[in-house]
Design a protein around this motif. Structure first.
Motif, PDB file in Angstrom:
ATOM      1  N   PRO A   1       0.834  -1.215   0.000  1.00 57.67           N
ATOM      2  CA  PRO A   1       0.000   0.000   0.000  1.00 57.67           C
ATOM      3  C   PRO A   1       0.859   1.251   0.000  1.00 57.67           C
ATOM      4  O   PRO A   1       1.936   1.289   0.594  1.00 57.67           O
ATOM      5  N   ALA A   2       0.389   2.277  -0.679  1.00 59.01           N
ATOM      6  CA  ALA A   2       1.191   3.483  -0.873  1.00 59.01           C
ATOM      7  C   ALA A   2       1.450   4.247   0.421  1.00 59.01           C
ATOM      8  O   ALA A   2       2.451   4.940   0.532  1.00 59.01           O
ATOM      9  N   ASN A   3       0.554   4.126   1.402  1.00 58.54           N
ATOM     10  CA  ASN A   3       0.716   4.916   2.629  1.00 58.54           C
ATOM     11  C   ASN A   3       1.511   4.191   3.706  1.00 58.54           C
ATOM     12  O   ASN A   3       1.523   4.615   4.848  1.00 58.54           O
ATOM     13  N   ILE A   4       2.164   3.080   3.349  1.00 59.80           N
ATOM     14  CA  ILE A   4       3.019   2.364   4.299  1.00 59.80           C
ATOM     15  C   ILE A   4       4.459   2.432   3.809  1.00 59.80           C
ATOM     16  O   ILE A   4       4.743   2.032   2.667  1.00 59.80           O
ATOM     17  N   PRO A   5       5.387   2.915   4.612  1.00 60.41           N
ATOM     18  CA  PRO A   5       6.800   2.970   4.202  1.00 60.41           C
ATOM     19  C   PRO A   5       7.333   1.568   3.914  1.00 60.41           C
ATOM     20  O   PRO A   5       6.866   0.575   4.477  1.00 60.41           O
TER      21      PRO A   5
ATOM     22  N   LYS B   1      -2.627   6.252  11.542  1.00 63.77           N
ATOM     23  CA  LYS B   1      -2.292   7.382  10.683  1.00 63.77           C
ATOM     24  C   LYS B   1      -1.143   8.184  11.280  1.00 63.77           C
ATOM     25  O   LYS B   1      -0.195   8.554  10.579  1.00 63.77           O
ATOM     26  N   LYS B   2      -1.216   8.438  12.581  1.00 64.86           N
ATOM     27  CA  LYS B   2      -0.137   9.159  13.250  1.00 64.86           C
ATOM     28  C   LYS B   2       1.152   8.361  13.208  1.00 64.86           C
ATOM     29  O   LYS B   2       2.240   8.911  12.990  1.00 64.86           O
ATOM     30  N   ARG B   3       1.017   7.049  13.402  1.00 65.61           N
ATOM     31  CA  ARG B   3       2.210   6.197  13.395  1.00 65.61           C
ATOM     32  C   ARG B   3       2.868   6.165  12.019  1.00 65.61           C
ATOM     33  O   ARG B   3       4.103   6.208  11.913  1.00 65.61           O
ATOM     34  N   ALA B   4       2.048   6.105  10.971  1.00 62.76           N
ATOM     35  CA  ALA B   4       2.599   6.083   9.608  1.00 62.76           C
ATOM     36  C   ALA B   4       3.311   7.390   9.286  1.00 62.76           C
ATOM     37  O   ALA B   4       4.371   7.402   8.654  1.00 62.76           O
ATOM     38  N   ILE B   5       2.718   8.516   9.746  1.00 60.98           N
ATOM     39  CA  ILE B   5       3.355   9.818   9.507  1.00 60.98           C
ATOM     40  C   ILE B   5       4.694   9.895  10.221  1.00 60.98           C
ATOM     41  O   ILE B   5       5.701  10.355   9.670  1.00 60.98           O
ATOM     42  N   GLU B   6       4.730   9.426  11.473  1.00 56.99           N
ATOM     43  CA  GLU B   6       5.971   9.464  12.245  1.00 56.99           C
ATOM     44  C   GLU B   6       7.040   8.584  11.617  1.00 56.99           C
ATOM     45  O   GLU B   6       8.217   8.969  11.532  1.00 56.99           O
TER      46      GLU B   6
ATOM     47  N   ASN C   1       7.210   7.707   8.451  1.00 53.89           N
ATOM     48  CA  ASN C   1       7.633   8.345   7.201  1.00 53.89           C
ATOM     49  C   ASN C   1       8.645   9.444   7.468  1.00 53.89           C
ATOM     50  O   ASN C   1       9.635   9.589   6.752  1.00 53.89           O
ATOM     51  N   GLN C   2       8.393  10.227   8.505  1.00 54.91           N
ATOM     52  CA  GLN C   2       9.307  11.311   8.845  1.00 54.91           C
ATOM     53  C   GLN C   2      10.662  10.799   9.305  1.00 54.91           C
ATOM     54  O   GLN C   2      11.688  11.425   9.061  1.00 54.91           O
ATOM     55  N   SER C   3      10.668   9.623   9.967  1.00 53.05           N
ATOM     56  CA  SER C   3      11.929   9.069  10.431  1.00 53.05           C
ATOM     57  C   SER C   3      12.728   8.402   9.319  1.00 53.05           C
ATOM     58  O   SER C   3      13.947   8.318   9.358  1.00 53.05           O
ATOM     59  N   ILE C   4      11.996   7.938   8.260  1.00 52.95           N
ATOM     60  CA  ILE C   4      12.682   7.253   7.151  1.00 52.95           C
ATOM     61  C   ILE C   4      13.186   8.245   6.105  1.00 52.95           C
ATOM     62  O   ILE C   4      14.243   8.084   5.532  1.00 52.95           O
ATOM     63  N   ASN C   5      12.435   9.326   5.851  1.00 48.93           N
ATOM     64  CA  ASN C   5      12.815  10.277   4.810  1.00 48.93           C
ATOM     65  C   ASN C   5      14.179  10.909   5.023  1.00 48.93           C
ATOM     66  O   ASN C   5      14.956  11.051   4.070  1.00 48.93           O
ATOM     67  N   PRO C   6      14.564  11.316   6.257  1.00 52.92           N
ATOM     68  CA  PRO C   6      15.926  11.860   6.432  1.00 52.92           C
ATOM     69  C   PRO C   6      17.014  10.871   6.086  1.00 52.92           C
ATOM     70  O   PRO C   6      18.041  11.241   5.511  1.00 52.92           O
ATOM     71  N   THR C   7      16.789   9.587   6.360  1.00 51.27           N
ATOM     72  CA  THR C   7      17.776   8.562   6.018  1.00 51.27           C
ATOM     73  C   THR C   7      17.950   8.449   4.522  1.00 51.27           C
ATOM     74  O   THR C   7      19.060   8.323   3.997  1.00 51.27           O
ATOM     75  N   ILE C   8      16.808   8.527   3.793  1.00 46.34           N
ATOM     76  CA  ILE C   8      16.887   8.436   2.330  1.00 46.34           C
ATOM     77  C   ILE C   8      17.609   9.640   1.752  1.00 46.34           C
ATOM     78  O   ILE C   8      18.430   9.533   0.831  1.00 46.34           O
ATOM     79  N   ARG C   9      17.362  10.843   2.324  1.00 55.19           N
ATOM     80  CA  ARG C   9      18.038  12.049   1.828  1.00 55.19           C
ATOM     81  C   ARG C   9      19.539  12.002   2.101  1.00 55.19           C
ATOM     82  O   ARG C   9      20.366  12.427   1.283  1.00 55.19           O
ATOM     83  N   ASN C  10      19.929  11.439   3.247  1.00 58.99           N
ATOM     84  CA  ASN C  10      21.348  11.335   3.568  1.00 58.99           C
ATOM     85  C   ASN C  10      22.065  10.391   2.620  1.00 58.99           C
ATOM     86  O   ASN C  10      23.220  10.610   2.246  1.00 58.99           O
ATOM     87  N   ARG C  11      21.364   9.315   2.225  1.00 54.90           N
ATOM     88  CA  ARG C  11      21.963   8.370   1.264  1.00 54.90           C
ATOM     89  C   ARG C  11      22.176   9.047  -0.071  1.00 54.90           C
ATOM     90  O   ARG C  11      23.147   8.802  -0.794  1.00 54.90           O
TER      91      ARG C  11
END
Length: 406
Positions: A96-100, A388-393, A395-405
């Protein structure tokens, strides 16, 4: 990487259009409660994958709840939709698109699933095969049926409520004596009604065209109410005013159905939808209540008729007496018929006391079902907000890792 729309398209296609290959309505069913949300499938569907966590009874029994006769899993609800599809689609899976991706990988690892193809490959090929129309159909369906999906959908839903209220006010106003046989006023009322009906017609046609399952759409009671709301207008246009006495009587009957436009408000209130669901699930209890009331009216009415038949009090037949018993049992008491004899008055007082218990007993069953449905609905609301809150959190924790890579 899948986009959000890609994931929704697949969920739309796989969940609503494609029929699961293993599902058998005659097989024994199994219920999974995933953090408050219930999923139902068959043992036959699961047993086809004995190497997975849910594929054998030995593995499943650790999650079994004997009190509710279901299997409880404190896991991600949205991901379980894909887990269940894995068993239904012979090992195929989509994310599903809304799950990291990291969260979804943990869920697949927990359930020990072995997809026959990578999730992204299956998703992309399915979207290509279905093309632009399915994307547009999904967006239109979300726009019309899910006001929470976008700000435009919320505006459309609000406009729908405003048009319904205008239509109802127009219906009430044109019935006032001051506006009857007033040609200018009638033209204004007709123009307003024509605009409202045009809007309702466009709305129902768009929802029918964008529905993933036309058969399911036609089975919905609220959709038939929508049709009844616009049908009298078109029939009246076809018949016209010069249709004779019988035709005018038919038009008056059809105009009664215009009040069903009020029922269109039900789809815009989750609480009212909950009431409709409870009524749908309480047909047997409502049948018991109706039979209880009918038997009581017949028995008490017949007795009262023979008590008051010579007292000239209006109980001239059993039918009249049953009418009195019906309104007395429901504690309405119009006062159009009253017993005159002392025995009749005493018996009427006894009916009032008995009927309060007689009718209240079936009502407790309905109230109990409503309370259960209300608690389930509140639990689902709380669970959805939590995830929903958990998915947002996440996503926010995974996105910085992807940007650093990068």
């Amino acid at each position: 990487m899948l986009s959000k729309l890609d994931g929704q398209v697949l969920h739309f296609l796989n969940g609503d259009i494609q029929k699961p290959p293993h599902l058998n309505s005659h097989a024994d069913r199994i219920i999974f409660n995933v953090s408050g949300k219930r999923f139902e499938t068959t043992f036959e569907c699961l047993n086809g994958f004995p190497d997975t966590l849910l594929g054998t009874e030995e593995e499943r029994k650790q999650f079994y709840d004997p009190v509710r006769d279901e299997y409880f899993l404190n896991r991600n609800q949205v991901a379980f939709d894909s887990v269940l599809y894995y068993y239904q689609a012979e090992g195929q899976i989509y994310r599903p698109a809304n799950i990291p991706e990291k969260v979804f990988s943990r869920e697949i690892e927990f359930y020990r699933l072995f997809p026959s193809k990578p999730p992204e490959t299956i998703a992309t090929s399915s979207i290509r095969e279905n093309g632009f129309w399915k994307r547009f159909q999904l967006l239109l369906w979300l726009f019309l049926e899910k006001p929470q999906s976008s700000s435009g959908a919320r505006i459309w839903a609000s406009l729908n409520i405003i048009i319904i209220l205008i239509s109802v006010c127009n219906l009430i106003s044109e019935s006032m004596p001051v506006y009857r046989h007033n040609p200018p006023a009638e033209r204004i009322f007709f123009s307003i009604d024509a605009c409202c009906v045009s809007y309702f017609t466009i709305d129902i046609l768009l929802r029918l065209g964008s529905s993933p399952s036309k058969k399911k759409f036609l089975k919905e009671v609220l959709n038939w109410f929508d049709l009844l709301a616009v049908l009298p207008f078109y029939v009246e246009l076809l018949l016209g005013e010069n249709s004779g006495t019988d035709g005018m009587m038919a038009l008056r009957v059809l105009r009664l159905f215009r009040i069903t436009r009020v029922l269109k408000l039900i789809r815009h209130s989750q609480q009212m939808m909950l009431m409709l669901l409870v009524l749908r699930n309480c047909f047997s209890e409502l049948g018991i209540l109706f039979c209880t009331w009918l038997m009581g009216a017949l028995v008490f009415g017949t007795i009262m008729h023979y008590i008051e038949v010579d007292a000239d009090s209006g109980f001239d037949s059993v039918l009249y007496a049953c009418w009195w018993a019906a309104v007395t049992m429901t504690t309405v008491g119009y006062g159009d018929m009253t017993p005159q004899t002392n025995i009749g008055k005493a018996f009427g007082s006894m009916i009032l006391f008995i009927s309060m218990i007689y009718i209240a007993l079936p009502m407790t069953l309905i109230v109990s079902k409503f309370n259960t449905a209300l608690e389930d609905w509140k639990q689902q609301e709380r669970t959805q907000i939590y995830y929903k809150k958990r998915a947002i959190e996440e996503n926010q924790s995974i996105n910085p890792t992807i940007r650093n890579r990068g």
